[in-house]
Design an enzyme around this catalytic site. Structure first.
Site, PDB file in Angstrom:
ATOM      1  N   GLU A 110       0.858  -1.181   0.000  1.00  0.00           N
ATOM      2  CA  GLU A 110       0.000   0.000   0.000  1.00  0.00           C
ATOM      3  C   GLU A 110       0.902   1.242   0.000  1.00  0.00           C
ATOM      4  OE1 GLU A 110      -2.767   0.417   3.266  1.00  0.00           O
ATOM      5  OE2 GLU A 110      -3.848   2.011   2.236  1.00  0.00           O
TER       6      GLU A 110
ATOM      7  N   ALA B  74       1.463  -0.213  10.817  1.00  0.00           N
ATOM      8  CA  ALA B  74       1.242  -1.609  10.465  1.00  0.00           C
ATOM      9  C   ALA B  74       0.434  -1.672   9.175  1.00  0.00           C
ATOM     10  CB  ALA B  74       0.491  -2.330  11.574  1.00  0.00           C
ATOM     11  N   MET B  75       0.278  -2.883   8.643  1.00  0.00           N
ATOM     12  CA  MET B  75      -0.392  -3.013   7.360  1.00  0.00           C
ATOM     13  C   MET B  75      -1.274  -4.253   7.329  1.00  0.00           C
ATOM     14  SD  MET B  75      -0.920  -1.776   4.430  1.00  0.00           S
ATOM     15  CE  MET B  75      -2.079  -2.585   3.346  1.00  0.00           C
TER      16      MET B  75
ATOM     17  N   HIS C 147      -7.007  -2.469  14.887  1.00  0.00           N
ATOM     18  CA  HIS C 147      -7.192  -1.709  13.647  1.00  0.00           C
ATOM     19  C   HIS C 147      -6.903  -2.593  12.429  1.00  0.00           C
ATOM     20  CE1 HIS C 147      -7.077   2.019  11.170  1.00  0.00           C
ATOM     21  NE2 HIS C 147      -6.225   1.305  10.446  1.00  0.00           N
ATOM     22  N   GLU C 148      -5.759  -3.242  12.430  1.00  0.00           N
ATOM     23  CA  GLU C 148      -5.397  -4.053  11.249  1.00  0.00           C
ATOM     24  C   GLU C 148      -6.347  -5.241  11.113  1.00  0.00           C
ATOM     25  OE1 GLU C 148      -3.443  -2.456   9.445  1.00  0.00           O
ATOM     26  OE2 GLU C 148      -2.703  -1.107  11.012  1.00  0.00           O
TER      27      GLU C 148
HETATM   28  N1  0A1 Z   1      -3.263   0.847   5.765  1.00  0.00           N
HETATM   29  C1  0A1 Z   1      -2.361   0.960   6.863  1.00  0.00           C
HETATM   30  C2  0A1 Z   1      -1.475   2.127   6.798  1.00  0.00           C
HETATM   31  C3  0A1 Z   1      -0.321   2.061   5.878  1.00  0.00           C
HETATM   32  C4  0A1 Z   1      -0.295   2.871   4.791  1.00  0.00           C
HETATM   33  C5  0A1 Z   1       0.806   2.932   3.963  1.00  0.00           C
HETATM   34  C6  0A1 Z   1       1.874   2.133   4.290  1.00  0.00           C
HETATM   35  O1  0A1 Z   1       3.012   2.172   3.548  1.00  0.00           O
HETATM   36  C7  0A1 Z   1       3.243   3.227   2.735  1.00  0.00           C
HETATM   37  C8  0A1 Z   1       1.859   1.293   5.378  1.00  0.00           C
HETATM   38  C9  0A1 Z   1       0.742   1.261   6.169  1.00  0.00           C
HETATM   39  C10 0A1 Z   1      -3.184   1.164   8.112  1.00  0.00           C
HETATM   40  O2  0A1 Z   1      -4.132   1.940   8.082  1.00  0.00           O
HETATM   41  O3  0A1 Z   1      -2.872   0.597   9.119  1.00  0.00           O
HETATM   42 ZN    ZN Z   2      -5.878   1.500   8.508  1.00  0.00          ZN
END
Ligand code: 0A1
Ligand code: ZN
Length: 868
Positions: free
Chosen positions: A126, A267-268, A302-303
């Site tokens: 992401e 985190a992701m 959240h994740e």
């Molecule tokens: N979707 C993840 C946040 C996230 C966004 C970008 C990243 O790398 C560029 C990494 C994580 C969340 O909301 O936790």
């Molecule tokens: Zn998120």
């Protein structure tokens, strides 16, 4: 890369076009190597626009080794390659494409795509990282099923993980090992993940509401196995909560979390394989503070919650980011409120919103929760999209109540499961399911700026009626905006502090719908002149300017039945006093006498043993320097610092005995709230500057059994020039030298110190052997903490603080543009400071923009900061 002359393109929501082709299935083989990593993908293409001819795939920094369409190699004369795309002609029917690319993850310092962290392979896709692994339709509305085969050295990488369920593993003839993973749920490429390494695995199990047994695994660097218990408990609680609260069950046989040391964000949520910054996984009482424990619980939740809000239903395009982020933050906030003290959680969430989002919304980078354009999407993972986005969902929840909100969510899941949708589709589903008209409310998605609310009232004793007139105005200068639909939860207090309104809910609160620019509300049968308690629970993300409750604010501070507003009253009261005190800075009046009515209310709260200790601690804490600054026309960092410090001293001196008692009574207690209360007492005692309390801090530092107590004590010592300071800092470093997350705290404590030598300390720490610009946590711990948390020195009149920051931004621009760009925003606040500082900050922004090889990330942040 950009220069001021060569501007990168802006992407507009209004230009959105559905994809010309879709990819329904991906067979991916990743052969991991020390020099080169080879990626072979087999893609099933479907035409999505009848007249589509050209296939245009995203790809960056890839070496293309082969391209075949329907099994036939395409010669280089029949495709074109640019730095961002691979284009070729599509056959008439559906077709398959095979692509082979080669990459060097070991050289990837931007931590986007496939990279190495502590010798292990991991990915971050992401928002647009998959295109750094292979050519693809890297956009969230292209959703495919993935089969991923990972091949590599079994000794170096015994674990090889990807999304979905494990479908096979074994040895190949050449001695290499393979793992094959099948993910049956179609997903966009941004949710793809791969991890390979020599890791330790902590395992558990969760039985779902339909009795399915889910294997839970947390992978960490060897030696950290004993720091996963809290993360695992948090995961199981989250899974249970999502079943009970939203009826959402997990949908694979296995759920994996991997903790990595080098990670750009928190985190992701990759499908079935969440990758975490180790900060949000690893904890033991000796190494993590209570705040760290809370952070882990909420980020794990959240994740996990993203599995439904984000993964099963994802975003059509990146302008819809708040669809998944605002909603998921709201869900994790609800979860944490259910697990802990709800009032304290709400206070912390509002503090975060005010600290990060309000300045953003009032500055050059202000954008609606649904932005309309961007240069670099990574710059839009903002407090606005996340935190204000969550407030917008919360307002809907407040307006419809728990049961109808659930109906709306059920309809959203039913209607859109498996789709990539827009915020409009979300709002429509809630509107239909919860049976509410959100026509006007939708403006929250499109208007930037924090609404400013002013209120006047009138009580008519003869008719026993009470009138409230509420006016809204958009906080941005050019207020041409239409009025928002704002839910105002409020109550009326009698002179003795009791609620006057009898309401269905029994909490003395009613909900008003403010929909006009100015609107009048009338209350009948009000026996006495009331004091209004407005925006209870912070029912809308607004700024409340002077209003009738301010006239009896100490009554609210002492008595409001709504704990949030009780805290809020204390903050308003203190803010007013602290801002007024800034006027006396530099004069002999600055010695400080806090008004008696404040001290009296403070004492009442401090001594109210019926109250939750964590709440008492929060309510006893003075508003932070940056919040005080937000209330001033021109932020005067030195005066603010002085006014806050001298007020803390005055409180410490006045209540020395009581504070000592609180300290003693709560010493050694296991309860988190009592620890917080004790450390709040310590702060005030230390603020007196008395030698006794330096000793008390030094003693607490030495005898602490938790990191919370150790850090709290060290923070007090670090503020002084006492010899105990160096002793404790040295001890701390040698004790935790091997624990990166703890050493981050050591850097931060010194970076935020207000003592005179702080700037020198920070410069010295930059060349400390443990400092590196390659680790984002370390950068945040020193550079980020200094710029965001050390107002006095960052804004030093010499301009040294600004220079220091832009030097680091320029260095990071080369290795990690995402992290570099995130550091620009403190400079973007220049309009809030005096003319000299404005000039100094603008000079640094211009210097950044002069850099020849500026990333799009930094370019967008710096140019908007200067011009908007
Ligand atoms: N979707 C993840 C946040 C996230 C966004 C970008 C990243 O790398 C560029 C990494 C994580 C969340 O909301 O936790
Ligand atoms: Zn998120």
């Amino acid at each position: 890369m950009s220069t001021a002359a060569n501007k990168p393109a802006t992407i507009h929501l209004s230009d959105y076009q559905p994809p010309a082709f879709l990819i329904s299935d991906v067979q991916l083989t990743v052969e991991l190597g020390e020099e080169n990593t080879l990626i072979t993908s087999l893609l099933e293409f479907k035409r999505n626009a009848v007249d589509a001819r050209q296939v245009r795939l995203h790809g960056e920094n890839l070496a293309l080794k082969n391209l075949s369409v329907n099994g036939i190699p395409v010669p280089p004369t029949e495709y074109t390659l640019s730095t961002t795309e691979l284009c070729f002609l599509a056959p008439d029917d559906d077709f398959t494409v095979q692509i082979v690319t080669e990459i060097k993850p070991q050289e990837n310092t931007a931590l986007e795509g496939l990279y190495k962290s502590s010798g292990n392979f991991c990915t971050q896709c992401e928002a647009e990282g998959f295109r750094k692994i292979t050519y693809f339709l890297d956009r969230p509305d292209v959703m495919a099923t993935f089969t991923t085969t990972i091949i590599g050295d079994p000794d170096k990488y015994p674990f090889m993980l990807s999304n979905g369920n494990l479908d096979g593993q074994g040895l190949l003839h050449d001695g290499r090992q393979f793992y094959r993973w099948v993910d049956p749920h179609p997903k966009p490429a941004y949710l793809f993940a791969l991890v390979a390494g020599d890791l330790a695995c902590v395992e558990d199990e969760f039985v779902t509401m339909s009795d399915r047994r889910i294997k839970l695994q947390i992978f960490v660097e060897k030696g950290n196995e004993n720091k996963c218990a809290h993360a695992m408990t948090s995961l199981k609680k989250s899974m249970k909560w999502d079943e009970e609260k939203y009826g959402r069950e997990y949908d694979l046989d296995i759920f994996m979390i991997v903790a990595v040391g080098d990670f750009n964000m928190g985190a992701m949520e990759n499908k079935g394989l969440n990758v975490f910054n180790s900060k949000y996984v690893l904890a033991s009482t000796e190494t993590a503070t209570d705040a760290d424990y809370d952070g882990i619980e909420s980020v794990i939740a959240h994740e996990y919650f993203h599995n439904w809000t984000g993964n099963r239903i994802t975003c059509r395009d990146w302008f819809q980011l708040t669809l998944k982020e605002g909603l998921t933050v709201f869900r994790d906030q609800q979860f944490s409120a259910d697990m802990n003290s709800a009032a304290v959680k709400r206070i912390e969430d509002v503090q975060r919103l005010r600290a990060a989002q309000y300045p953003e919304d009032a500055g050059p980078l202000a954008h609606p929760i649904q932005p309309q354009s961007y240069v670099e999407i990574n710059n839009f993972y903002t407090a606005t999209v996340y935190e204000k986005g969550a407030e917008v969902i919360r307002m809907i929840h407040t307006m419809v109540g728990e049961d109808r909100f659930r109906k709306g969510m059920d309809l959203y899941f039913d209607r859109h499961d498996g789709q990539a949708v827009t915020t409009e589709e979300f709002v429509k589903a809630i509107e239909d399911g919860a049976d509410i008209d959100l026509t006007q409310f939708r403006r929250w998605y499109l208007q930037a700026g924090t609404p400013e609310i002013s209120v006047s009232d009138m009580y008519d004793g003869d008719s026993k009626t009470y009138h409230l007139t509420i006016t809204q105005k958009n906080g941005k200068a050019e207020d041409l905006s239409d009025p928002l639909h704002i839910p105002v939860r409020m109550g009326l207090l009698g002179q003795n502090g009791a609620d006057l309104l009898e309401t269905e809910t029994g909490d003395g609160s009613v909900l008003l719908d403010l929909t006009e620019k100015t609107q009048k509300f009338t209350f009948e049968n009000i026996a006495e002149k009331p004091v209004p308690s407005l925006f209870r629970g912070f029912s809308a993300p607004i700024k409340l300017s002077k209003n009738p409750s301010d006239d009896a604010i100490d009554l609210l501070f002492k008595k409001d039945s709504d704990l949030f507003n009780r805290w809020e009253a204390g903050q308003r009261l203190a803010t007013k006093i602290l801002v007024d005190l800034t006027d006396t800075f530099g004069t002999d009046k600055s010695a400080n006498n806090l008004p008696e009515y404040y001290l009296e209310a403070f004492a009442e709260l401090m001594n109210d043993h019926d109250l939750d200790p964590a709440f008492r601690a929060a309510a006893m804490t003075l508003p932070g320097e940056s919040y005080i600054g937000q209330q001033m026309q021109v932020v005067d960092v030195d005066a603010i610092h002085h006014s806050r410090k001298s007020s803390a001293k005055a409180i410490g001196l006045r209540f020395e005995k009581e504070l000592q008692e609180i300290y003693d009574r709560n010493l050694g207690q296991k309860d988190y709230g009592r620890r917080k209360l004790k450390n709040t007492a310590l702060s005030y005692l230390a603020a007196t500057g008395k030698e006794d309390y330096i000793s008390l801090s030094a003693n607490q530092y030495k005898t602490a059994t938790t990191m919370t107590d150790r850090v709290a004590a060290l923070a007090k010592l670090v503020e002084t020039d006492h010899s105990a300071r160096e002793e404790a800092l040295e001890d701390f470093y040698s004790r935790w030298e091997k624990d990166q997350l703890v050493i981050d705290k050591w850097f931060t404590l010194q970076a935020v110190s207000s003592r005179d030598k702080a700037m020198k300390d920070v410069e010295r720490l930059l060349s400390h052997s443990a400092f590196t610009l390659l680790n984002p946590n370390r950068v945040r711990s020193l550079v980020g903490a200094f710029a965001a948390g050390n107002a006095v020195h960052f804004h030093a009149k010499s301009g040294k603080g600004y220079q220091f920051l832009s030097d680091q931004i320029l260095a990071l621009n080369k290795t990690n543009p995402q992290i570099a760009a995130r550091l620009v925003s403190p400079l973007g606040q220049w309009r809030r400071y005096d003319a000299d500082r404005q000039q100094l900050m603008k000079t640094e922004l211009s210097r950044i923009l002069e850099e020849e090889n500026l990333s799009n990330h930094v370019y967008e942040m710096a140019s908007k900061s200067l011009d908007n």
